[in-house]
Design a protein around this motif. Structure first.
Motif, mmCIF file in Angstrom:
data_model
loop_
_atom_site.group_PDB
_atom_site.id
_atom_site.type_symbol
_atom_site.label_atom_id
_atom_site.label_comp_id
_atom_site.label_asym_id
_atom_site.label_seq_id
_atom_site.Cartn_x
_atom_site.Cartn_y
_atom_site.Cartn_z
ATOM 1 N N GLY A 1 79.239 71.470 -86.972
ATOM 2 C CA GLY A 1 78.665 71.956 -85.729
ATOM 3 C C GLY A 1 79.740 72.451 -84.773
ATOM 4 O O GLY A 1 80.939 72.321 -85.032
ATOM 5 N N GLU A 2 79.307 73.019 -83.661
ATOM 6 C CA GLU A 2 80.240 73.544 -82.669
ATOM 7 C C GLU A 2 80.419 72.549 -81.524
ATOM 8 O O GLU A 2 79.598 71.659 -81.315
ATOM 9 C CB GLU A 2 79.736 74.877 -82.121
ATOM 10 N N PHE A 3 81.497 72.761 -80.782
ATOM 11 C CA PHE A 3 81.811 71.902 -79.647
ATOM 12 C C PHE A 3 81.784 72.713 -78.355
ATOM 13 O O PHE A 3 82.093 73.907 -78.340
ATOM 14 C CB PHE A 3 83.185 71.256 -79.831
ATOM 15 N N ASP A 4 81.430 72.023 -77.286
ATOM 16 C CA ASP A 4 81.432 72.654 -75.968
ATOM 17 C C ASP A 4 82.819 72.633 -75.338
ATOM 18 O O ASP A 4 83.104 73.425 -74.435
ATOM 19 C CB ASP A 4 80.443 71.931 -75.045
ATOM 20 N N ALA A 5 83.664 71.721 -75.814
ATOM 21 C CA ALA A 5 85.006 71.603 -75.246
ATOM 22 C C ALA A 5 85.912 70.860 -76.220
ATOM 23 O O ALA A 5 85.448 70.093 -77.067
ATOM 24 C CB ALA A 5 84.960 70.866 -73.905
ATOM 25 N N VAL A 6 87.213 71.099 -76.072
ATOM 26 C CA VAL A 6 88.247 70.400 -76.835
ATOM 27 C C VAL A 6 89.207 69.763 -75.841
ATOM 28 O O VAL A 6 89.587 70.393 -74.844
ATOM 29 C CB VAL A 6 89.023 71.366 -77.759
ATOM 30 N N VAL A 7 89.594 68.521 -76.108
ATOM 31 C CA VAL A 7 90.530 67.805 -75.238
ATOM 32 C C VAL A 7 91.621 67.184 -76.099
ATOM 33 O O VAL A 7 91.330 66.564 -77.130
ATOM 34 C CB VAL A 7 89.817 66.699 -74.429
ATOM 35 N N THR A 8 92.862 67.352 -75.698
ATOM 36 C CA THR A 8 93.969 66.709 -76.412
ATOM 37 C C THR A 8 95.082 66.401 -75.425
ATOM 38 O O THR A 8 95.382 67.201 -74.535
ATOM 39 C CB THR A 8 94.483 67.599 -77.561
ATOM 40 N N TYR A 9 95.679 65.225 -75.582
ATOM 41 C CA TYR A 9 96.745 64.812 -74.666
ATOM 42 C C TYR A 9 97.861 64.149 -75.464
ATOM 43 O O TYR A 9 97.633 63.175 -76.177
ATOM 44 C CB TYR A 9 96.208 63.833 -73.611
ATOM 45 N N SER A 10 99.058 64.706 -75.354
ATOM 46 C CA SER A 10 100.256 64.166 -75.998
ATOM 47 C C SER A 10 100.036 63.898 -77.482
ATOM 48 O O SER A 10 100.320 62.820 -77.989
ATOM 49 C CB SER A 10 100.715 62.875 -75.306
ATOM 50 N N SER A 11 99.541 64.895 -78.171
ATOM 51 C CA SER A 11 99.298 64.778 -79.607
ATOM 52 C C SER A 11 99.813 65.997 -80.355
ATOM 53 O O SER A 11 100.588 65.878 -81.304
ATOM 54 C CB SER A 11 97.798 64.601 -79.872
ATOM 55 N N ILE A 12 99.397 67.160 -79.916
ATOM 56 C CA ILE A 12 99.691 68.404 -80.623
ATOM 57 C C ILE A 12 101.190 68.649 -80.760
ATOM 58 O O ILE A 12 101.653 69.212 -81.758
ATOM 59 C CB ILE A 12 99.018 69.586 -79.888
ATOM 60 N N GLU A 13 101.970 68.214 -79.779
ATOM 61 C CA GLU A 13 103.408 68.511 -79.794
ATOM 62 C C GLU A 13 104.151 67.831 -80.938
ATOM 63 O O GLU A 13 105.309 68.137 -81.209
ATOM 64 C CB GLU A 13 104.062 68.130 -78.464
#
Length: 318
Positions: free
Chosen positions: A220-232
């Motif tokens: 399914g699809e999402f209305d928003a994505v949130v990420t904090y101090s992970s992707i780096e």
């Protein structure tokens, strides 16, 4: 043009290996990732001026990025890599534009929860975190100031309130508590290692489950994505993931693939507009050089205030 230099041999298997400081390194998986990534992973693309830094666009081959299982593979070594192989130097440094410093961690056991207990998230636990967040007293993983910086940004993030939200990278559900406090209806957390959630509206997935759900059309699809101090951390090998110079860019692009038009990306990473660098293998710091490529196709929408340290939250829209 992107190119990897190989050692010469008449044997195909040998030709796929290059000498590194920690032994032979197989470059074939990265060649296949680069092929499927296409122009997304070309960090020489030019952008246009944006509110905070340049805006970069590219054609993202979503199906190819999710079909490619090599993106989520482990490095398979006894210890995490401590040096960037010379053959990958130009890709990690963006042809010398990003500085490299040494700052080493070997935490591959954390990535796959090896030899440690699987985290269990409970309703009572998340309720307590939500209450602390609502009072502005939630310390999270990075202190009260950084938590409140995320909470502020979520107030400016289209799609979070009453929405279905993807959270990328989380072991303790402090970010999830902030998202729920902001009014989210449902959360799916994507994390390297397995997490058991007993919270009805918070589901968890490991990368394989996430990838398969997308390919089976059940995500399914999402209305928003949130990420904090992970992707780096993506693609640096610290948490057991294989070396991948574009690991962070691909992770955010996959988020773009599953976000509805008009949805948002709220992202907190180490930020210094005038100095992009990698502390290998610990993390990356983003500035005007790499941040535009990290957030390819996302439109710059809001810049939050700085918490304690150099983490800063930005909001983008699709």
């Amino acid at each position: 043009m992107w190119c990897l230099r190989r050692i010469t041999s008449s044997d195909r298997k040998s030709r796929d290996l290059v000498e590194t400081s920690f032994g032979l390194f197989n470059i074939t998986p990265l060649e296949k990732i680069r092929r499927d990534c296409g122009e997304l992973c070309d960090t020489s693309r030019l952008g246009t001026p944006g509110p905070f830094f340049d805006h970069i666009t590219a054609k993202i081959k979503c199906q190819a990025l999710f079909k490619n299982s090599l993106i989520d593979r482990e490095h398979g070594q006894v210890e995490a890599p401590n040096k960037i192989p010379k053959v990958l130097w130009n890709e990690y440094t963006m042809n010398g534009r990003v500085e490299i410093f040494n700052y080493y961690f070997d935490e591959h056991s954390l990535g796959k929860r090896k030899h440690i207990a699987i985290p269990v998230w409970t309703q009572s636990g998340i309720d307590e975190l939500i209450q602390l967040a609502s009072q502005g007293k939630l310390s999270g993983n990075y202190g009260i100031n950084n938590t409140n910086a995320l909470r502020d940004a979520l107030k400016h993030s289209p799609g979070v309130k009453d929405g279905r939200v993807l959270v990328i990278g989380s072991v303790k559900p402090w970010a999830e508590a902030c998202v729920l406090e902001a009014g989210a209806r449902e959360i799916v957390t994507l994390e390297y290692g397995k997490i058991v959630s007993e919270i009805p509206n918070v589901k968890t997935m490991v990368p394989y489950e996430f990838r398969m759900a997308y390919l089976n059309n059940t995500l399914g699809e999402f209305d928003a994505v949130v990420t904090y101090s992970s992707i780096e951390h993506s693609g640096l090998g610290r948490y057991g993931d294989a070396l991948n110079p574009w690991g962070d860019i691909i992770a955010i692009a996959r988020g773009w693939c599953v976000t509805k038009d008009g949805g948002s990306l709220t992202i907190g990473v180490e930020y210094n507009n005038n100095l992009d660098y990698i502390r290998f293998n610990a993390d990356r710091c983003y500035g005007k050089i790499r941040y535009p490529y990290l957030t390819t196709n996302w439109k710059q929408f809001y810049r939050g205030f700085s918490g304690k340290g150099i983490q800063r939250v930005h909001v983008f829209t699709k």
